[in-house]
Design a protein around this motif. Structure first.
Motif, PDB file in Angstrom:
ATOM      1  N   ASN A  99       0.817  -1.214   0.000  1.00 48.68           N
ATOM      2  CA  ASN A  99       0.000   0.000   0.000  1.00 48.68           C
ATOM      3  C   ASN A  99       0.848   1.261   0.000  1.00 48.68           C
ATOM      4  O   ASN A  99       0.489   2.257  -0.604  1.00 48.68           O
ATOM      5  CB  ASN A  99      -0.896   0.037   1.233  1.00 48.68           C
ATOM      6  CG  ASN A  99      -2.162  -0.779   1.067  1.00 48.68           C
ATOM      7  OD1 ASN A  99      -2.610  -1.416   1.992  1.00 48.68           O
ATOM      8  ND2 ASN A  99      -2.744  -0.773  -0.116  1.00 48.68           N
ATOM      9  N   THR A 122      -1.940   3.229  -4.446  1.00 44.30           N
ATOM     10  CA  THR A 122      -2.319   4.487  -3.812  1.00 44.30           C
ATOM     11  C   THR A 122      -3.829   4.666  -3.944  1.00 44.30           C
ATOM     12  O   THR A 122      -4.502   3.922  -4.660  1.00 44.30           O
ATOM     13  CB  THR A 122      -1.591   5.673  -4.460  1.00 44.30           C
ATOM     14  OG1 THR A 122      -1.883   5.683  -5.873  1.00 44.30           O
ATOM     15  CG2 THR A 122      -0.086   5.560  -4.265  1.00 44.30           C
ATOM     16  N   TRP A 129      -9.816   4.650   0.335  1.00 45.82           N
ATOM     17  CA  TRP A 129      -8.983   3.805   1.193  1.00 45.82           C
ATOM     18  C   TRP A 129      -9.847   2.979   2.139  1.00 45.82           C
ATOM     19  O   TRP A 129      -9.632   1.776   2.325  1.00 45.82           O
ATOM     20  CB  TRP A 129      -8.010   4.664   1.993  1.00 45.82           C
ATOM     21  CG  TRP A 129      -7.517   3.990   3.230  1.00 45.82           C
ATOM     22  CD1 TRP A 129      -7.778   4.330   4.522  1.00 45.82           C
ATOM     23  CD2 TRP A 129      -6.712   2.809   3.298  1.00 45.82           C
ATOM     24  NE1 TRP A 129      -7.188   3.445   5.389  1.00 45.82           N
ATOM     25  CE2 TRP A 129      -6.530   2.499   4.665  1.00 45.82           C
ATOM     26  CE3 TRP A 129      -6.139   1.985   2.342  1.00 45.82           C
ATOM     27  CZ2 TRP A 129      -5.793   1.407   5.092  1.00 45.82           C
ATOM     28  CZ3 TRP A 129      -5.397   0.887   2.769  1.00 45.82           C
ATOM     29  CH2 TRP A 129      -5.228   0.611   4.123  1.00 45.82           C
ATOM     30  N   SER A 134      -6.538  -2.736   1.510  1.00 48.32           N
ATOM     31  CA  SER A 134      -5.598  -3.742   1.020  1.00 48.32           C
ATOM     32  C   SER A 134      -6.214  -4.730   0.038  1.00 48.32           C
ATOM     33  O   SER A 134      -5.512  -5.617  -0.462  1.00 48.32           O
ATOM     34  CB  SER A 134      -4.989  -4.503   2.204  1.00 48.32           C
ATOM     35  OG  SER A 134      -4.139  -3.660   2.948  1.00 48.32           O
ATOM     36  N   GLU A 137      -4.111  -4.743  -3.240  1.00 51.63           N
ATOM     37  CA  GLU A 137      -2.863  -5.498  -3.329  1.00 51.63           C
ATOM     38  C   GLU A 137      -3.093  -6.996  -3.168  1.00 51.63           C
ATOM     39  O   GLU A 137      -2.394  -7.810  -3.779  1.00 51.63           O
ATOM     40  CB  GLU A 137      -1.855  -5.001  -2.297  1.00 51.63           C
ATOM     41  CG  GLU A 137      -2.213  -5.299  -0.869  1.00 51.63           C
ATOM     42  CD  GLU A 137      -1.513  -4.369   0.092  1.00 51.63           C
ATOM     43  OE1 GLU A 137      -0.643  -4.838   0.825  1.00 51.63           O
ATOM     44  OE2 GLU A 137      -1.854  -3.178   0.096  1.00 51.63           O
ATOM     45  N   CYS A 159       0.251  -4.917   4.216  1.00 54.88           N
ATOM     46  CA  CYS A 159      -1.088  -4.336   4.348  1.00 54.88           C
ATOM     47  C   CYS A 159      -1.058  -3.185   5.349  1.00 54.88           C
ATOM     48  O   CYS A 159      -0.501  -3.327   6.438  1.00 54.88           O
ATOM     49  CB  CYS A 159      -2.076  -5.398   4.822  1.00 54.88           C
ATOM     50  SG  CYS A 159      -2.152  -6.861   3.766  1.00 54.88           S
TER      51      CYS A 159
END
Length: 416
Positions: A99, A122, A129, A134, A137, A159
């Motif tokens: 992240n 990002t 967010w 996470s 990812e 994470c």
């Protein structure tokens, strides 16, 4: 075929808030399942109390004093070898998913440190967010593994949850913080630098709400990681993979004063006692809980043993102890955590108040744990001593009472 390795870092995750570590709330059903099928190290200590030095230790197998990363914010360890470079030399395909991509690029842990690929993520807004976090990812890691599942791979997933701000999606707010709205969750988030400076105060009720939100963040990440675990099971990769779940450090949530919050500037247990869970049916025993003292950078020599690394130079740089020793019932002689002088902290504080007197924070800190005792040394001369078995919350400083033990621990620290 050599076992795959997946290393998952839950940023600022306290061990005490995972259900498989005895927490009364069911924050981590998916991680609990992996813990039930693997080995749980109950007394794992991070060598650092913020991201950069902790990761440097993890990837080099050295204490903070052994690599020097942290005071000047450079990821420039003098050691030649990192975990990723070793995996690459052993024929592994290596990938990182993170992240906080700007951190890794800035500190040199990316392409030149042995990763074939390093993907950073990002977010355009705080709300994005909160809702995505996470998941980005983890989904990217799953897709990468699909493409590389026929070769041995090392995957690093960093994470950011449950890092401040503690704002999970609404379903997790509802589950752990009752009828609190997303707007209120955003509103009560603290400015950690103002709290440390004494400019902002946090009431007991506000701390309670923040802790509930932290649990929601932990549970949310557990849910997201559950998708990775399910994928590994469906692809028949789970038993071919050493799955490591840990944290770089924990978080203070008002347990100690003068006002300690989050991480940095202290070495109390909420900041350095982290989870460590490892699953592989042939290498790590199932349903095993290890009471022996270990540290996160012990992962380094453990994986060297798995890879059968023989290089004298690699082993010479290692200051950690293999986790296989703990599995054999061998006690680690001590655990050491360190915090160097916080230059970035001063910058943040002076940006808020150019006249702020930061001298009370201008100190190096070292914490030494031997058996039941924990000794905290400050470069300014203060000393603290706690019996962690009798006083796990570190509320009763014994330094003025057990002076002989203080002297013994001080001598031990100086000898390291």
């Amino acid at each position: 075929m050599k076992p795959n390795i997946i290393l998952i870092i839950m940023d600022v995750q306290r061990a005490s808030n995972l259900h498989c570590y005895g927490y009364e709330k069911e924050t981590t059903p998916n991680i609990d399942r992996m813990a039930e099928e693997g080995t749980v190290f109950l007394r794992c200590i991070s060598p650092g109390v913020w991201t950069l030095p902790s990761h440097a230790s993890l990837f080099t197998g050295r204490y903070v004093c052994g690599h020097g990363v942290g005071a000047r914010y450079n990821y420039k360890p003098v050691e030649k070898y990192t975990l990723t470079e070793i995996f690459k030399a052993k024929g592994y395909r290596t990938a990182g998913f993170c992240n906080r991509g700007h951190w890794w690029a800035r500190y040199g842990i990316r392409d030149d440190r042995g990763f074939d690929e390093f993907h950073t993520f990002t977010f355009s807004s705080l709300r994005e967010w909160v809702e995505v976090g996470s998941s980005k990812e983890i989904s990217a890691a799953i897709e990468w593994i699909k493409r590389n599942k026929n070769i041995s791979f090392f995957v690093f997933i960093n994470c950011l949850e449950p890092h401040l701000p503690y704002i999970p999606p609404e379903e997790f707010i509802k589950k752990f913080a009752g009828d609190m709205s997303l707007e209120e969750a955003e509103k009560i988030q603290p400015n950690i630098w103002k709290v440390r400076m004494g400019v902002e105060k946090i009431s007991a009720e506000r701390w309670r709400k923040l802790r509930d939100l932290y649990d929601g963040e932990t549970a949310c990440l557990d849910y997201r990681l559950g998708k990775l675990f399910t994928f590994l099971e469906e692809e028949n990769l789970i038993d071919k993979t050493i799955l490591i779940i840990t944290s770089d450090h924990g978080d203070e949530q008002g347990e100690h004063y003068p006002p300690h919050i989050a991480h940095q500037l202290h070495l109390y247990q909420p900041g350095i006692h982290v989870p460590l869970i490892i699953r592989h049916p042939e290498i790590f025993p199932q349903r095993e809980k290890i009471e022996s003292l270990v540290q996160t950078h012990d992962i380094f020599p453990t994986l060297l043993e798995v890879l059968e690394v023989k290089s004298i130079d690699v082993w010479k740089q290692c200051q950690a102890v293999s986790l296989f020793n703990a599995l054999k019932g061998q006690e680690r002689e001590y655990a050491l955590a360190e915090y160097q002088k916080p230059l970035l902290a001063f910058e943040r504080m002076l940006n808020i108040d150019p006249d702020y007197d930061f001298r009370k924070w201008y100190k190096s800190i070292k914490a030494l744990i031997v058996g039941e005792y924990k000794y905290i040394w400050y470069s300014t001369g203060e000393e603290e001593l706690y019996n962690l078995k009798e006083d796990p919350l570190e509320q009763n400083n014994l330094a003025d009472i057990e002076t002989g033990k203080v002297e013994e621990m001080r001598k031990k620290l100086y000898s390291i």
